[in-house]
Design an enzyme around this catalytic site. Structure first.
Site, PDB file in Angstrom:
ATOM      1  N   SER A 105      35.984 -15.295  14.382  1.00 41.73           N
ATOM      2  CA  SER A 105      35.432 -14.511  15.479  1.00 41.73           C
ATOM      3  C   SER A 105      35.204 -15.399  16.712  1.00 41.73           C
ATOM      4  O   SER A 105      36.149 -15.965  17.243  1.00 41.73           O
ATOM      5  CB  SER A 105      34.157 -13.811  15.020  1.00 41.73           C
ATOM      6  OG  SER A 105      33.773 -12.809  15.928  1.00 41.73           O
ATOM      7  N   ASP A 123      39.809  -3.685  13.026  1.00 45.07           N
ATOM      8  CA  ASP A 123      38.951  -4.520  13.859  1.00 45.07           C
ATOM      9  C   ASP A 123      39.166  -4.182  15.330  1.00 45.07           C
ATOM     10  O   ASP A 123      40.310  -4.132  15.792  1.00 45.07           O
ATOM     11  CB  ASP A 123      39.313  -5.987  13.591  1.00 45.07           C
ATOM     12  CG  ASP A 123      38.414  -6.981  14.296  1.00 45.07           C
ATOM     13  OD1 ASP A 123      37.530  -6.568  15.075  1.00 45.07           O
ATOM     14  OD2 ASP A 123      38.600  -8.189  14.051  1.00 45.07           O
ATOM     15  N   HIS A 148      36.602  -6.330  10.799  1.00 44.83           N
ATOM     16  CA  HIS A 148      36.109  -7.603  11.313  1.00 44.83           C
ATOM     17  C   HIS A 148      35.068  -8.218  10.368  1.00 44.83           C
ATOM     18  O   HIS A 148      34.182  -7.532   9.878  1.00 44.83           O
ATOM     19  CB  HIS A 148      35.475  -7.409  12.694  1.00 44.83           C
ATOM     20  CG  HIS A 148      35.164  -8.688  13.402  1.00 44.83           C
ATOM     21  ND1 HIS A 148      36.135  -9.452  13.991  1.00 44.83           N
ATOM     22  CD2 HIS A 148      33.987  -9.343  13.602  1.00 44.83           C
ATOM     23  CE1 HIS A 148      35.576 -10.515  14.537  1.00 44.83           C
ATOM     24  NE2 HIS A 148      34.278 -10.478  14.309  1.00 44.83           N
TER      25      HIS A 148
END
Length: 316
Positions: free
Chosen positions: A155, A251, A281
């Site tokens: 991320s 995501d 995600h």
């Protein structure tokens, strides 16, 4: 969507706080209450907390050493945790880093970079670069081969991974042997197809992503050079190390991760894009989640292959 994935998403959607309605401190506290105990302590022989000196001050790192004889130099991985540049820390990704060290046979150095909004961009990027440079310069002390050190992150950590590789190239210092970007956040504009299509209902929301960027940027302007926060805006990606880019089709960040993998390839960077259909995600660091177990096995295999290679220490 797989029934198990749908059930996990319902749990996450119900339990995860709406951080965009909170202060950074309140969001950190709320997320910390969800943290699960680490169950794989014995995956590594040792884990040592250290402070390293950088131009921005002291940065905390945790050094994980795999089991096995210390009769040679091991590969290394410098890891940057996710959390939107605002949340999480070394402890939140402890179990994941232990598993990474075990299954890749590498010394993993997890970096506790400065968080926003207290430390806006590019503080995290400079910490990430400084930590990699420190590992490269102290490789012998760490038992690491200086020519087999990768950078990796999930991320926001995926963003820092990409930026670190660019900074190593621009500053002519030791280059990572590989860069591993796990569902990276790369596009401050947020104007992508997946952010529009997956704005809500898939754990990470578009509103939360916009909040993270606002915290990190401290306003609307990008720093100079812009690639310090948006690596895709670099004039060129040529000369960067081989990449593994992991994305998940549910995501909101899917589009920007896929676009960066294409951009790397278009600039001549060997890039493997692992696109996990029907996943969301953050799934890789959910240690007991069955789809994550299988995906991590593939990731470890990809990383082991990259960590065998050696590249020159610096580019002209």
């Amino acid at each position: 969507m797989d029934d198990g994935v749908a059930a996990m998403l319902r749990t996450l959607n119900d339990a995860f706080p709406a951080v965009e309605r909170m202060s950074a401190a309140a969001a950190r506290a709320a997320v910390a209450t969800r943290r699960q105990p680490v169950s794989n302590i014995d995956d590594v022989a040792a884990a040592e907390d250290r402070l390293i000196d950088t131009a921005g001050g002291s940065v905390a790192v945790r050094v994980y050493r795999p089991h096995g004889p210390d009769d040679g130099l091991r590969p290394g991985v410098v890891f940057y945790h996710g959390g939107g540049f605002v949340l999480c820390d070394i402890d939140s990704h402890d179990g994941f880093c232990r598993a990474m060290s075990r299954h890749t046979g590498s010394v993993v150095v997890s970096v506790g970079y400065r968080l926003a909004p207290e430390h806006p961009a590019p503080a995290a990027a400079e910490d990430a670069y400084a930590a990699f440079d420190w590992v490269a310069r102290h490789a012998a002390e760490l038992g690491v081969d200086p020519l087999r050190i990768a950078v990796a992150g999930d991320s926001a950590g995926g963003n820092l991974t990409a930026v670190t590789a660019l900074l190593c190239r621009e500053r002519g210092t030791t280059m990572p042997v590989a860069q591993v970007l796990l569902y990276p956040v790369l596009d401050p504009s947020g104007d992508t197809a997946s952010q529009r299509c997956r704005a809500t209902g898939y754990f990470t929301t578009r509103a939360a992503l916009q909040w993270y960027w606002h915290q990190y940027l401290g306003g609307t302007r990008l720093p100079e050079p812009a690639y310090l926060v948006a690596p895709g805006l670099a004039d060129s990606l040529a000369g960067l190390p081989p990449a593994v880019v992991v994305t998940a089709t549910l995501d909101p960040l899917h589009s920007e991760g896929a676009a960066y993998a294409r951009q790397l390839r278009s600039h001549g960077v060997p890039s493997l894009h692992r696109d996990f259909r029907g996943l969301f995600h953050g799934f890789l660091t959910m240690m007991p989640f069955p789809p994550a177990v299988a995906a991590r096995d593939l990731l470890w295999s990809d990383m082991r292959e990259l960590l065998v290679a050696r590249i020159p220490q610096a580019v002209p």
